[in-house]
Motif scaffolding. Structure first.
Motif, PDB file in Angstrom:
ATOM      1  N   ALA A 192       0.803  -1.223   0.000  1.00 25.33           N
ATOM      2  CA  ALA A 192       0.000   0.000   0.000  1.00 25.33           C
ATOM      3  C   ALA A 192       0.837   1.273   0.000  1.00 25.33           C
ATOM      4  O   ALA A 192       0.574   2.188  -0.792  1.00 25.33           O
ATOM      5  CB  ALA A 192      -0.946  -0.007   1.195  1.00 25.33           C
ATOM      6  N   LYS A 195       2.389   1.868  -3.446  1.00 27.67           N
ATOM      7  CA  LYS A 195       1.372   2.162  -4.461  1.00 27.67           C
ATOM      8  C   LYS A 195       0.746   3.530  -4.234  1.00 27.67           C
ATOM      9  O   LYS A 195       0.530   4.293  -5.184  1.00 27.67           O
ATOM     10  CB  LYS A 195       0.305   1.070  -4.468  1.00 27.67           C
ATOM     11  CG  LYS A 195       0.789  -0.275  -4.968  1.00 27.67           C
ATOM     12  CD  LYS A 195      -0.341  -1.240  -5.248  1.00 27.67           C
ATOM     13  CE  LYS A 195      -1.100  -1.647  -4.018  1.00 27.67           C
ATOM     14  NZ  LYS A 195      -2.112  -2.687  -4.308  1.00 27.67           N
ATOM     15  N   PHE A 196       0.418   3.829  -2.971  1.00 24.04           N
ATOM     16  CA  PHE A 196      -0.185   5.125  -2.666  1.00 24.04           C
ATOM     17  C   PHE A 196       0.759   6.275  -3.046  1.00 24.04           C
ATOM     18  O   PHE A 196       0.353   7.266  -3.642  1.00 24.04           O
ATOM     19  CB  PHE A 196      -0.524   5.218  -1.177  1.00 24.04           C
ATOM     20  CG  PHE A 196      -1.696   4.375  -0.742  1.00 24.04           C
ATOM     21  CD1 PHE A 196      -2.485   3.700  -1.657  1.00 24.04           C
ATOM     22  CD2 PHE A 196      -2.014   4.265   0.606  1.00 24.04           C
ATOM     23  CE1 PHE A 196      -3.568   2.923  -1.250  1.00 24.04           C
ATOM     24  CE2 PHE A 196      -3.094   3.503   1.031  1.00 24.04           C
ATOM     25  CZ  PHE A 196      -3.866   2.825   0.103  1.00 24.04           C
ATOM     26  N   CYS A 199       0.993   6.768  -6.875  1.00 27.70           N
ATOM     27  CA  CYS A 199      -0.219   7.373  -7.429  1.00 27.70           C
ATOM     28  C   CYS A 199      -0.348   8.840  -7.026  1.00 27.70           C
ATOM     29  O   CYS A 199      -0.667   9.704  -7.856  1.00 27.70           O
ATOM     30  CB  CYS A 199      -1.448   6.595  -6.973  1.00 27.70           C
ATOM     31  SG  CYS A 199      -1.644   4.978  -7.753  1.00 27.70           S
ATOM     32  N   MET A 200      -0.101   9.128  -5.765  1.00 26.65           N
ATOM     33  CA  MET A 200      -0.282  10.497  -5.287  1.00 26.65           C
ATOM     34  C   MET A 200       0.699  11.464  -5.938  1.00 26.65           C
ATOM     35  O   MET A 200       0.348  12.594  -6.283  1.00 26.65           O
ATOM     36  CB  MET A 200      -0.175  10.523  -3.764  1.00 26.65           C
ATOM     37  CG  MET A 200      -1.371   9.863  -3.080  1.00 26.65           C
ATOM     38  SD  MET A 200      -1.124   9.547  -1.306  1.00 26.65           S
ATOM     39  CE  MET A 200      -1.027  11.234  -0.679  1.00 26.65           C
ATOM     40  N   ILE A 206      -6.003   6.826  -5.518  1.00 25.05           N
ATOM     41  CA  ILE A 206      -5.588   5.607  -4.830  1.00 25.05           C
ATOM     42  C   ILE A 206      -6.831   4.785  -4.499  1.00 25.05           C
ATOM     43  O   ILE A 206      -7.887   5.331  -4.166  1.00 25.05           O
ATOM     44  CB  ILE A 206      -4.787   5.908  -3.544  1.00 25.05           C
ATOM     45  CG1 ILE A 206      -5.635   6.682  -2.519  1.00 25.05           C
ATOM     46  CG2 ILE A 206      -3.511   6.666  -3.872  1.00 25.05           C
ATOM     47  CD1 ILE A 206      -4.967   6.873  -1.175  1.00 25.05           C
ATOM     48  N   ASP A 207      -6.724   3.468  -4.626  1.00 26.30           N
ATOM     49  CA  ASP A 207      -7.826   2.574  -4.277  1.00 26.30           C
ATOM     50  C   ASP A 207      -7.806   2.326  -2.774  1.00 26.30           C
ATOM     51  O   ASP A 207      -6.813   1.825  -2.233  1.00 26.30           O
ATOM     52  CB  ASP A 207      -7.700   1.248  -5.026  1.00 26.30           C
ATOM     53  CG  ASP A 207      -7.945   1.402  -6.522  1.00 26.30           C
ATOM     54  OD1 ASP A 207      -8.640   2.371  -6.911  1.00 26.30           O
ATOM     55  OD2 ASP A 207      -7.447   0.559  -7.294  1.00 26.30           O
ATOM     56  N   ILE A 273      -3.063   7.090   5.555  1.00 25.54           N
ATOM     57  CA  ILE A 273      -3.103   7.942   4.364  1.00 25.54           C
ATOM     58  C   ILE A 273      -2.880   9.406   4.742  1.00 25.54           C
ATOM     59  O   ILE A 273      -2.170  10.146   4.053  1.00 25.54           O
ATOM     60  CB  ILE A 273      -4.439   7.762   3.619  1.00 25.54           C
ATOM     61  CG1 ILE A 273      -4.535   6.336   3.054  1.00 25.54           C
ATOM     62  CG2 ILE A 273      -4.586   8.794   2.502  1.00 25.54           C
ATOM     63  CD1 ILE A 273      -5.898   5.984   2.489  1.00 25.54           C
ATOM     64  N   ALA A 284      -4.527  13.157  -1.187  1.00 26.59           N
ATOM     65  CA  ALA A 284      -4.875  11.946  -1.924  1.00 26.59           C
ATOM     66  C   ALA A 284      -6.251  12.064  -2.567  1.00 26.59           C
ATOM     67  O   ALA A 284      -7.191  12.585  -1.960  1.00 26.59           O
ATOM     68  CB  ALA A 284      -4.849  10.743  -0.991  1.00 26.59           C
ATOM     69  N   LYS A 286      -9.102   9.802  -3.347  1.00 31.48           N
ATOM     70  CA  LYS A 286      -9.462   8.463  -2.876  1.00 31.48           C
ATOM     71  C   LYS A 286     -10.555   7.844  -3.733  1.00 31.48           C
ATOM     72  O   LYS A 286     -11.606   8.444  -3.954  1.00 31.48           O
ATOM     73  CB  LYS A 286      -9.921   8.526  -1.418  1.00 31.48           C
ATOM     74  CG  LYS A 286      -8.895   9.093  -0.456  1.00 31.48           C
ATOM     75  CD  LYS A 286      -9.435   9.061   0.973  1.00 31.48           C
ATOM     76  CE  LYS A 286      -8.499   9.783   1.937  1.00 31.48           C
ATOM     77  NZ  LYS A 286      -8.518  11.249   1.763  1.00 31.48           N
TER      78      LYS A 286
END
Length: 341
Positions: A192, A195-196, A199-200, A206-207, A273, A284, A286
């Motif tokens: 996580a 990946k976060f 993406c950010m 982010i999923d 997060i 983020a 979301k």
């Protein structure tokens, strides 16, 4: 003292090798450098170990029985730290046979090497995923773990059973470590935090699964590696007072132990997060998602028996640990800051 570390190019394995080398031990590390995630990251981790003259890397797959047993015979290891595995809960639904090949057949090869070469202690990676459908928190090693909900978890449960069998039959001292959510610099891209962050910094959503109503026992990589090495010094002995009907599943009349290794303080994903947003200076986006198959709502490690055994507790605060990861990530990938619109 000579250590054999499998999964040496992995997230935890490379840090364990580094600390062992710093402590002056001889270390032989192996890894098959598979492409489950970017091989370049694995090679970069190995580059961090090149300054150590007491470290040697061998590219090898743990399921290669002949090569592994030849290596045992040649190197005459004292202790083994087995961290190689096919990781990932969700990937185990897509590629199940790779989990049996690596996590079961490969582990058997390591056990056979230990059996035939008088290894004084085998420390191996289990996982918090073995708790499966257990609901009582925190997770305790004294509880049964009979209902895994992913094939990955089932292979880790099988590792514990196989280790006990070899401890009982051949007197091999084995210690299983149920890792919780490990994070920090050089982490895995499928996890996580990685990946976060990616993406950010790219302005992508982010999923966030189960609408963010999840919590995890996040533990910093340096704390984990220190715990692993300290455990290696505590060699299990037979417990003659143990009885199957009344004893803990984590102990035995054989030289066998299982511990949780984690922080002991679960963090809500929404708070995680938020800390990442502060470290990145990015808000983020979301994408709220339903619960995923094979996932669990919460993890929380009861680690009191481990801390009593090794006299060590994790010390890294989540905010600082995330900041350390962000600084590493920006340096490694040379990302520019993303300005909030």
């Amino acid at each position: 003292m000579k250590y054999f570390v499998t999964g040496a190019a992995g997230f935890i394995g490379s840090k364990v090798c580094e600390l062992l080398c710093l402590k002056g031990y001889q270390v032989i590390g192996i890894d098959n450098l598979n492409d489950y995630y970017e091989v370049s990251l694995k090679l970069s981790r190995l580059e961090q170990l090149t300054p150590f003259s007491n470290f040697k890397f061998v590219k090898m797959d743990i399921s290669d029985r002949k090569s592994i047993l030849t290596l045992f015979s040649k190197e005459k290891f004292d202790r083994v730290i087995h961290l190689a595995a096919q990781a990932g809960v969700r990937h185990s639904m897509e590629s199940p046979f790779s989990y049996i090949d690596s996590n079961v057949d490969g582990f058997l090869t390591i056990l056979e090497g230990c059996r035939h070469h008088h290894i004084e202690h085998l420390v191996y990676a289990s996982s918090s995923s073995v708790y499966g459908m257990n609901e009582e928190m925190p997770f305790r090693v004294s509880e049964p773990t009979d209902h895994p909900i992913s094939l990955y978890a089932a292979t880790k449960k099988m590792n514990e059973l196989m280790a006990h069998t070899y401890s009982h039959l051949y007197g091999i001292p084995t210690t299983g470590l149920r890792f919780f959510t490990v994070y920090g610099p050089w982490g895995r891209p499928d996890m996580a935090l990685f990946k976060f962050t990616k993406c950010m910094l790219s302005g992508q959503p982010i999923d966030v699964y189960n609408n963010g109503l999840l919590s995890r026992d996040f533990t910093y990589i340096d704390d984990i590696a220190e715990g692993v090495i300290r455990v290696a010094d505590v060699i299990p002995v037979e417990n003659s007072a143990w009885r199957c009907a009344t004893g803990s599943p984590a102990d035995s009349s054989a030289p066998y132990r299982v511990f949780n290794i984690g922080n002991g303080r679960p963090i809500k994903i929404v708070d995680f997060i938020q800390s990442l947003e502060q470290a990145l200076g990015v808000k983020a986006i979301k994408n709220m998602m339903p619960m995923q198959s094979g996932d669990v709502y919460a993890t929380w490690a009861d680690t009191e028996d481990l801390f009593a055994t090794i006299s060590y507790r994790p010390s890294m605060k989540i905010e600082q640990g995330i900041q350390n990861f962000v600084e590493w990530y920006r340096s490694y990938y040379q990302f520019l800051d993303v300005k909030v619109q």
